[in-house]
Design an enzyme around this catalytic site. Structure first.
Site, PDB file in Angstrom:
ATOM      1  N   GLU A 470       0.854  -1.177   0.000  1.00 24.78           N
ATOM      2  CA  GLU A 470       0.000   0.000   0.000  1.00 24.78           C
ATOM      3  C   GLU A 470       0.901   1.242   0.000  1.00 24.78           C
ATOM      4  OE1 GLU A 470      -3.472  -0.352   2.266  1.00 24.78           O
ATOM      5  OE2 GLU A 470      -4.223   1.592   1.658  1.00 24.78           O
ATOM      6  N   GLU A 737      -2.266   0.350  13.355  1.00 22.22           N
ATOM      7  CA  GLU A 737      -3.367   0.858  12.528  1.00 22.22           C
ATOM      8  C   GLU A 737      -4.695   0.769  13.271  1.00 22.22           C
ATOM      9  OE1 GLU A 737      -3.938  -1.534   9.035  1.00 22.22           O
ATOM     10  OE2 GLU A 737      -5.044   0.064   8.013  1.00 22.22           O
TER      11      GLU A 737
END
Ligand code: BGC
Length: 890
Positions: A470, A737
């Site tokens: 990502e 996260e």
């Protein structure tokens, strides 16, 4: 007073375009700035004068400018010449007439390229798409080798100056006569290469010699033609399909001659020992293969108009971490570096037989069986491979990749000594700006984790995470973390550069994106709180760094964005064109989408109006001010109720109240109701924070601002999920996260999305500086001219911070020992501060032993319950007072 004997007001920390002595600037009207220091209390500048010279001649003299606020000036002299070194001096005169001068330099970049883009013929490379790494099979696309390009050059006498201007479509590394040029990594960094390619300037005079010289480059795919983002089918499809180089070496000789050596078809190229190099997949060095013969380079089309001088700080290797432990199982060695980072390893591999293969895999965590956890990397292979040649000992360090990892697993060596493996930390080298200390080791560690999150994710652009497939410039992550980032480091140039990408990715209709640089595979249309970063970030940078140009550069885009949302939502409730609407992303308690969206719409309209006002565009300012007022009214009408059991914002979640309060959406009479309900919700939850990415940055500042700093402290101390310390209790060395990225009962969260290095939830770092240490700016202040020093002690006994602001050093240190509060404060010259001394006995406040009212530079303003409020001039102050009792929570 001894103060009189010590240094008077002096400028220091001189920067041009927010960078110390930049080489190769692109602007012809650079900002020259300085910080101020003085050991004299109350010292303040009265005037300044800046003189710029080149080749020992004055080019521009600003003359004496009376301005007690100034800490910068924009160059307004004759047009700056390209490729020229300018020296500049600033003389600052204090109010009492004392003067001090400081000097620095900058160099202009190149603006008349003649070089051609060159490459290795793409038809001649071997694409590795079915590698012999067994279970490491590649997704979809192959990997290409890094290629070498070279030419020789004979100089009759060593030049007086030599500069290399260079960039790549891909990544480059340059050597002259076998010596590495500069210390930049992964250059030229990531931009939307279709719009802009940053070139870098290097001082190479000392690398050249009279006689024959060899210029050699290696280039690799990088962001240009490698795997980027999470869609492997897009590999090589974002920008280009094979790496290319453009470079010019400029030599100036003693006799005045000027020589240029530029890339063209006369250069030679070959495939080197790097069989492939990819940011996500990793790198393979094969020393056991014959290198291909040198052959003429291929020239490639491409004009020069997109070449622009790099603005952002380069990526550098800033630190090396030794192995903490190495655990062997057969020929498999698991190395723990003790810290989750972005970077790569350097390995000294010994006792290698020709053809032996050493494989290094990377991971952030371990599975329960003690092996490397790589599921959360998704398709990123993050694997580096060395194939040995004739040499039995090889120092292996990949050049064109980076990984997010704490652990490395090395296979293929019979023994591995900890001394033979090192983790190399890579990130954009933003100058450190702040330090925070306190006596609670957990909170100190939290601060460290936040910083490491910043380091691991500021890699050319602000990314969401450095490990999985990502690593994108997600706008919301950046905007919520920006205030924290600004305290930790000087990120002015870094964000100025990235904002070009944000603007560049704006749609014709005015929509900001979700990620910048924009890439295929990610929904183009920006979501609430994501796209709004295009407004929030310029505004925050302006407030912190005081450079109006960030508003001037972005105002048009800001207006277009607000107009776009308005046009599609004429009733002022933002429901249409919301992109993928991520709402309060990853919140344990979701907030209604319309509430989040409309709150951001109001905020963007308000800040756009303020920006226009700063720039003197009063008509525009009025337009957006009015629009913001209307959206606020609609927000209150649509989303708030006063019914039983009392006032509520729709959704009744923490984030609903947080955006309403932080973005000033409520009329004054409703504010206490909203605060009361927010406090109830926080308490009912634990006390705990139950927000996602958008609410999290607001929770501590809003509670503090509305009289509940001790509740913010209680959130900091909590150790169960959701909380910041929960991850610490489970060994985190960076911010996760998710609040519950790992739990003892369930193990790892869904590995499709479970990064252990994501800074968004670390946006509480701002409050460590603003709240705990107490370093803040007054609401209307810009560039730390008007400070608010209000430490929030909570249960701590010691805390403090030192922050290098654009104006100079701001610092606080407080401690509570045996009932005595000691509070040291530093206010930079030219600034003033409102100090809130927390004490149950306002009369007990003394400064260097004197009652506060008698101390120089201190004026008592008022007494509030538990607080003495004073005004301070600039200077160093040392207060003592009766200490307040440690607070549980309010
Ligand atoms: C990223 C986030 C980002 C989000 C959008 C994720 O995949 O890692 O940080 O903001 O998508 O909701």
């Amino acid at each position: 007073m001894t103060d009189q004997l010590i240094a008077t007001l002096a400028p220091y920390g001189l920067r041009c375009e927010h960078v110390v002595e930049p080489l190769g600037i692109g602007t012809r009207a650079p900002l020259l700035s300085w910080r101020l220091a003085s050991t004299r209390r109350g010292d303040a500048p009265a005037s300044h004068r800046v003189v710029v010279s080149a080749n020992d001649e004055t080019v521009w003299d600003s003359g004496e400018i009376a301005d007690p606020e100034a800490i910068s000036i924009i160059y307004r002299g004759p047009v700056l010449q390209p490729r020229t070194r300018y020296h500049w001096q600033v003389t600052v005169t204090a109010a009492d007439g004392a003067t001090n001068t400081s000097g620095s330099c900058f160099e202009t970049g190149h603006d008349a390229w003649t070089a051609q883009w060159i490459a290795h013929d793409p038809a001649d490379v071997e694409v590795v798409d079915a590698p012999d790494e067994g279970d490491l099979a590649l997704p979809d696309h192959g990997l290409r080798p890094a290629v070498q390009l070279r030419r020789t050059l004979t100089v009759h006498a060593a030049p007086t100056t030599a500069r290399l201007y260079v960039t790549a479509r891909g990544l480059f590394e340059a050597h002259i006569n076998g010596k590495r040029v500069g210390d930049h990594e992964l250059a030229p960094g990531w931009t939307d290469y279709r719009d802009r390619i940053d070139y870098w300037t290097y001082e190479v005079t000392d690398l050249l010699q009279s006689g024959e010289n060899l210029l050699q480059f290696t280039i690799a795919d990088g962001w240009w033609s490698g795997y980027v983002g999470f869609d492997p089918r897009q590999a090589g499809a974002h920008y280009g399909t094979f790496p290319q180089l453009i470079a010019e070496l400029h030599l100036d000789h003693t006799d005045g001659a000027h020589e240029v050596v530029a890339t063209d078809g006369t250069w030679e190229t070959r495939r080197g020992p790097i069989r492939y190099a990819d940011l996500l997949m990793g790198e393979r060095h094969d020393l056991n293969r014959e290198l291909s013969p040198w052959r003429p380079a291929t020239t490639v089309d491409g004009d020069h108009s997109r070449l622009v001088a790099a603005v952002a700080p380069p990526i550098r290797a800033t630190e090396e971490l030794p192995a903490r432990t190495v655990t062997a199982t057969g020929d498999r060695h698991l190395v723990d570096f003790g810290q989750n980072i972005a970077g790569r390893v350097r390995l000294t591999a010994r006792d290698l037989a020709p053809g032996a293969r050493v494989v290094i895999r990377h991971g952030e965590a371990l599975d329960t069986d003690g092996t490397l956890h790589t599921d959360n990397l998704r398709t990123a292979r993050a694997t580096d491979i060395l194939v040995a040649g004739a040499e039995p000992t090889v120092v292996f360090e990949p050049r064109f990749t980076y990984h997010g990892f704490r652990y490395a697993e090395v296979t293929g060596l019979t023994t591995l000594s900890p001394a033979d493996i090192t983790a190399v930390v890579l990130h954009s080298d933003t100058p450190p700006a702040g330090e925070f200390t306190c006596d609670d080791p957990d909170i100190q560690r939290l601060d460290s984790n936040i910083r490491w999150g910043q380091r691991g994710n500021f890699v050319s652009v602000p990314t969401d995470c450095p490990q999985r497939d990502e690593r994108l410039g997600w706008l919301a992550d950046a905007q919520v973390f920006l205030p924290t980032a600004c305290y930790n480091a000087d990120v002015a140039a870094f964000f100025t550069s990235w904002l070009r990408e944000v603007r560049g990715a704006q749609s014709e209709e005015g929509g900001f994106p979700n990620v910048a640089p924009r890439i295929a595979g990610v929904a183009d249309e920006g979501a609430p709180g994501w796209a709004d970063a295009g407004v929030l970030i310029p505004w925050h940078l302006y407030r912190v760094y005081g450079d109006e140009r960030v508003l001037a550069d972005n105002l048009d885009a800001m207006c277009r964005w607000v107009d776009f949302v308005h046009h599609n939502n004429p009733d002022l409730v933002w429901r249409n064109r919301v992109g993928p609407h991520f709402a309060d992303w990853l919140a344990p308690t979701p907030t209604p989408r319309d509430v989040v969206a409309t709150a951001y719409f109001a905020r963007s309209a308000q800040l756009t109006g303020l920006a226009a006002e700063v720039l003197g565009q009063l008509h525009t300012a009025q337009r957006y001010r009015t629009l913001a007022a209307h959206i606020r009214k609609v927000f209150v009408e649509r989303f708030t109720t006063m019914d039983q059991p009392g006032f509520a914002v729709a959704g009744d979640t923490q984030t609903a109240y947080l955006v309403a309060l932080a973005f000033e959406l409520l009329p004054d009479e409703l504010v206490p109701h909203a605060v009361r309900r927010l406090v109830e919700l926080v308490n009912e939850a634990g006390p705990a924070v139950t927000t996602g990415f958008l609410g999290v940055s607001l929770v501590a500042p809003v509670l503090d601002h509305h009289g509940h700093p001790d509740l913010a402290h209680a959130l900091l101390r909590r150790t169960e999920p959701p909380s910041w310390l929960y991850s610490l209790r489970h060994g985190a060395t960076t911010i996760w996260e998710r609040w519950d990225g790992y739990t003892a009962e369930r193990g790892f969260q869904a590995c499709a999305m479970n990064s252990f290095n994501h800074y968004a939830l670390g946006s509480v770092g701002e409050w460590l500086y603003r709240g705990v240490a107490g370093i803040d700016q007054a609401p209307g202040s810009v560039g730390f001219r008007e400070l608010v020093i209000r430490p929030r002690l909570g249960r701590l006994n010691h805390a403090g911070a030192r922050y290098e602001s654009v104006r100079g050093t701001v610092a606080t240190t407080w401690s509570r020992v045996d009932g005595v509060l000691k509070l040291d404060v530093t206010v930079p010259p030219g600034a003033n501060a409102t100090l809130h001394v927390p004490t149950p006995e306002p009369d007990s406040v003394r400064e260097r032993g004197l009652p506060a009212r008698e101390a120089a530079g201190v004026r008592i303003v008022r007494v509030e319950p538990g607080t003495l409020v004073c005004r301070l001039t600039s200077g160093d102050f040392h207060f003592t007072a009766a200490a307040p009792q440690p607070q549980e929570r309010s």
